[in-house]
Design an enzyme around this catalytic site. Structure first.
Site, PDB file in Angstrom:
ATOM      1  N   ASP A  39       4.091  -2.527  -3.057  1.00 37.71           N
ATOM      2  CA  ASP A  39       4.771  -3.597  -2.321  1.00 37.71           C
ATOM      3  C   ASP A  39       5.812  -4.316  -3.174  1.00 37.71           C
ATOM      4  O   ASP A  39       6.869  -4.705  -2.663  1.00 37.71           O
ATOM      5  CB  ASP A  39       3.750  -4.621  -1.804  1.00 37.71           C
ATOM      6  CG  ASP A  39       3.263  -4.286  -0.404  1.00 37.71           C
ATOM      7  OD1 ASP A  39       3.471  -3.139   0.050  1.00 37.71           O
ATOM      8  OD2 ASP A  39       2.670  -5.175   0.240  1.00 37.71           O
ATOM      9  N   ASN A  80       5.715  -0.294   4.043  1.00 36.78           N
ATOM     10  CA  ASN A  80       4.977  -1.185   4.945  1.00 36.78           C
ATOM     11  C   ASN A  80       4.786  -2.558   4.288  1.00 36.78           C
ATOM     12  O   ASN A  80       3.755  -3.194   4.434  1.00 36.78           O
ATOM     13  CB  ASN A  80       3.617  -0.569   5.290  1.00 36.78           C
ATOM     14  CG  ASN A  80       2.957  -1.228   6.491  1.00 36.78           C
ATOM     15  OD1 ASN A  80       3.582  -1.989   7.229  1.00 36.78           O
ATOM     16  ND2 ASN A  80       1.685  -0.948   6.696  1.00 36.78           N
ATOM     17  N   SER A 155       3.152 -16.906   9.018  1.00 32.24           N
ATOM     18  CA  SER A 155       3.798 -17.902   8.162  1.00 32.24           C
ATOM     19  C   SER A 155       4.976 -17.297   7.408  1.00 32.24           C
ATOM     20  O   SER A 155       5.855 -18.027   6.935  1.00 32.24           O
ATOM     21  CB  SER A 155       2.789 -18.472   7.172  1.00 32.24           C
ATOM     22  OG  SER A 155       2.345 -17.466   6.273  1.00 32.24           O
ATOM     23  N   ASP A 299      -6.257 -12.746   4.679  1.00 33.08           N
ATOM     24  CA  ASP A 299      -6.635 -11.596   3.842  1.00 33.08           C
ATOM     25  C   ASP A 299      -8.068 -11.749   3.351  1.00 33.08           C
ATOM     26  O   ASP A 299      -8.889 -10.824   3.454  1.00 33.08           O
ATOM     27  CB  ASP A 299      -5.680 -11.456   2.656  1.00 33.08           C
ATOM     28  CG  ASP A 299      -4.292 -10.999   3.079  1.00 33.08           C
ATOM     29  OD1 ASP A 299      -4.150 -10.475   4.201  1.00 33.08           O
ATOM     30  OD2 ASP A 299      -3.343 -11.170   2.294  1.00 33.08           O
ATOM     31  N   GLU A 327      -1.055  -4.642   8.128  1.00 28.40           N
ATOM     32  CA  GLU A 327      -0.892  -3.224   7.781  1.00 28.40           C
ATOM     33  C   GLU A 327      -1.599  -2.298   8.759  1.00 28.40           C
ATOM     34  O   GLU A 327      -1.244  -1.131   8.907  1.00 28.40           O
ATOM     35  CB  GLU A 327      -1.374  -2.981   6.360  1.00 28.40           C
ATOM     36  CG  GLU A 327      -0.408  -3.425   5.282  1.00 28.40           C
ATOM     37  CD  GLU A 327      -0.467  -4.898   4.957  1.00 28.40           C
ATOM     38  OE1 GLU A 327       0.054  -5.289   3.899  1.00 28.40           O
ATOM     39  OE2 GLU A 327      -1.005  -5.686   5.758  1.00 28.40           O
ATOM     40  N   HIS A 372      -4.863  -1.041   2.545  1.00 35.16           N
ATOM     41  CA  HIS A 372      -5.466  -1.325   1.246  1.00 35.16           C
ATOM     42  C   HIS A 372      -6.629  -2.308   1.344  1.00 35.16           C
ATOM     43  O   HIS A 372      -7.634  -2.156   0.651  1.00 35.16           O
ATOM     44  CB  HIS A 372      -4.399  -1.858   0.290  1.00 35.16           C
ATOM     45  CG  HIS A 372      -3.658  -3.060   0.788  1.00 35.16           C
ATOM     46  ND1 HIS A 372      -3.449  -4.185   0.035  1.00 35.16           N
ATOM     47  CD2 HIS A 372      -3.059  -3.332   1.981  1.00 35.16           C
ATOM     48  CE1 HIS A 372      -2.762  -5.076   0.720  1.00 35.16           C
ATOM     49  NE2 HIS A 372      -2.519  -4.575   1.913  1.00 35.16           N
ATOM     50  N   ARG A 373      -6.511  -3.303   2.213  1.00 34.51           N
ATOM     51  CA  ARG A 373      -7.564  -4.315   2.272  1.00 34.51           C
ATOM     52  C   ARG A 373      -8.817  -3.807   2.982  1.00 34.51           C
ATOM     53  O   ARG A 373      -9.928  -4.238   2.640  1.00 34.51           O
ATOM     54  CB  ARG A 373      -7.033  -5.602   2.896  1.00 34.51           C
ATOM     55  CG  ARG A 373      -5.846  -6.147   2.144  1.00 34.51           C
ATOM     56  CD  ARG A 373      -5.836  -7.651   2.012  1.00 34.51           C
ATOM     57  NE  ARG A 373      -4.662  -8.060   1.230  1.00 34.51           N
ATOM     58  CZ  ARG A 373      -4.613  -8.108  -0.087  1.00 34.51           C
ATOM     59  NH1 ARG A 373      -5.683  -7.785  -0.796  1.00 34.51           N
ATOM     60  NH2 ARG A 373      -3.511  -8.487  -0.718  1.00 34.51           N
ATOM     61  N   LYS A 398      -1.006  -0.033  -2.797  1.00 35.73           N
ATOM     62  CA  LYS A 398      -0.065  -0.964  -2.173  1.00 35.73           C
ATOM     63  C   LYS A 398      -0.035  -2.295  -2.906  1.00 35.73           C
ATOM     64  O   LYS A 398       1.037  -2.898  -3.069  1.00 35.73           O
ATOM     65  CB  LYS A 398      -0.435  -1.171  -0.695  1.00 35.73           C
ATOM     66  CG  LYS A 398       0.579  -1.943   0.116  1.00 35.73           C
ATOM     67  CD  LYS A 398       0.197  -1.950   1.582  1.00 35.73           C
ATOM     68  CE  LYS A 398       1.348  -2.426   2.448  1.00 35.73           C
ATOM     69  NZ  LYS A 398       1.703  -3.814   2.269  1.00 35.73           N
TER      70      LYS A 398
END
Length: 424
Positions: A39, A80, A155, A299, A327, A372-373, A398
């Site tokens: 990223d 992304n 945000s 997140d 994502e 990724h999360r 990422k």
């Protein structure tokens, strides 16, 4: 009870904001403890295409800029990376050239309409695919000084306009409608702008911001560790009744995912500020949260959702409608994958109801949706539940390329996730 300590990489949110502002400042800025990941790489490469000089070491960047960008000769492919797409779109709309932003398949599904509407009301000319990338930005100097934008979906739209504001000849007043999701990210943006010497900002809560015209100025910054990355290790401590310290973070920092710590305390964890960072100690048994609004830390809310499956009882997480445009559709991903491991889940428009009971949880093959999360949250769970297999584990590159090595270093027990293929 065992105790461990770990350093996680620098903050992605801070890195991409600081990169952008440094590129707009005339002179040389030095950024330490930056995140090197997919990223942040796409942001750095985009800025280099527009004439910004960047020199990097393993954890630092030197950015030299004239304060002016040049037209890129090829489209800016941002994969992304939502922060890169949204922030660059705003700044490029004010540049005296045409540019093109492209992304991967998922990025082409992630809406920008609220941001595009705001920029177009300022006079910007932007072509999109139904409000999503790819974008053609017919840049030109913008001169309006007031914009109204809806802030409830992301945000990042508001942050993009905040960072654009001092470049406009009369500054900008930003009026927010429908509230703001993830409010701490707004405060983070304003704090970094101040570190690049943007001053005289006035605000009415999260409803209106006025920023005068002024230049960004170069600076030297050391960025905080990434609180989002820290959540997986604090969660691991919560699951395994251990103590894990994440270094180079303080509860005084402005990162949104530090708010997970309040939820962990409510679940029975002990949270301590140490001389080096923040340590979490897991309880004998995790407590459910009842109804809990996690809007301010979306997140970290993914880490929290997985933890709630291990807390016997009901938790209703709400305020998370914007997880659907990340994502992946993260609410659906969480509901699907938590169900796979034996949790009872109800999926709502804005969150999840989780009936937790660790006795019923078992291993499964986890789809990561190239997110990724999702991979990291269930990797954490795979250190408590046996026979968990993570598909596409390399998607963590990422934001946290060394995640699996760090997880193995801190968690030395036999229970550890398997992977669908060897790590690259």
């Amino acid at each position: 009870m065992s105790s461990d300590s770990i350093s996680v990489p620098g903050s992605k949110s801070l890195t991409n904001r600081a990169l952008l502002m440094a590129s707009l400042a005339k002179g040389t800025s030095h950024l330490n403890n930056v995140l090197q990941s997919e990223d942040t790489d796409v942001m750095r490469e985009a800025l280099e295409k527009m004439g910004v000089a960047l020199k990097k070491t393993e954890t630092a960047l030197t950015i030299s800029s004239t304060g002016e960008w040049h037209a890129p000769q090829t489209p800016l492919f941002l994969n992304n990376a939502g922060t890169a797409v949204r922030f660059l779109t705003a700044i490029l709309s004010h540049q005296p050239f045409t540019s093109h932003i492209e992304g991967n398949k998922r990025m082409q599904e992630r809406p920008l309409r609220d941001l595009l509407n705001g920029l177009e009301s300022l006079g910007a000319q932007i072509e999109s695919q139904n409000g999503c990338p790819p974008l053609t930005i017919h840049g030109k100097p913008l001169s309006s000084n007031h914009v109204v934008i809806s802030g409830n979906n992301s945000s990042q739209y508001v942050s993009a306009l905040l960072m654009l504001a001092p470049l406009l000849p009369d500054g900008l007043t930003i009026t927010i409608q429908n509230g703001v999701s993830s409010k701490p990210y707004i405060d983070m943006t304003l704090d970094i702008m101040n570190k690049f010497f943007i001053q005289g900002i006035t605000r009415v809560g999260y409803e209106q911001f006025t920023i005068p015209h002024q230049p960004y100025q170069p600076t030297t910054l050391t960025l905080e560790a990434d609180a989002s990355s820290a959540t997986y290790f604090w969660g691991l401590a919560a699951l395994n009744k251990t103590t894990i310290e994440v270094r180079h973070l303080s509860r005084k920092n402005l990162q949104a995912d530090l708010k997970l710590l309040e939820a962990l305390e409510s679940m029975g964890c002990r949270v301590q500020e140490t001389p080096n960072g923040i340590a979490v100690t897991g309880p004998t048994e995790l407590h459910p949260l009842g109804e809990y609004n996690a809007n301010n830390f979306p997140d970290g809310a993914m880490t929290l959702a997985v933890l709630c499956a291990f807390a016997k009882g009901k938790t209703r997480l709400k305020g998370l409608h914007n997880l659907r445009i990340k994502e992946s559709d993260r609410l659906h991903a969480l509901a699907t994958e938590l169900s796979k491991i034996g949790a009872y889940i109800q999926e709502h428009d804005d969150g999840l109801t989780i009936e937790g009971n660790p006795k019923f949880l078992h291993g499964a093959t986890i789809s990561t949706y190239n997110d990724h999360r999702v991979a990291m949250a269930f990797g954490m769970a795979g250190c408590r539940v046996s026979d968990m297999t993570i598909e596409n584990p390399d998607c963590v590159k990422k934001t946290y390329p060394n995640f699996w090595n760090d997880l193995r270093m801190i968690h030395k027990e036999p229970t550890y996730p398997h992977f669908s293929h060897a790590l690259e």
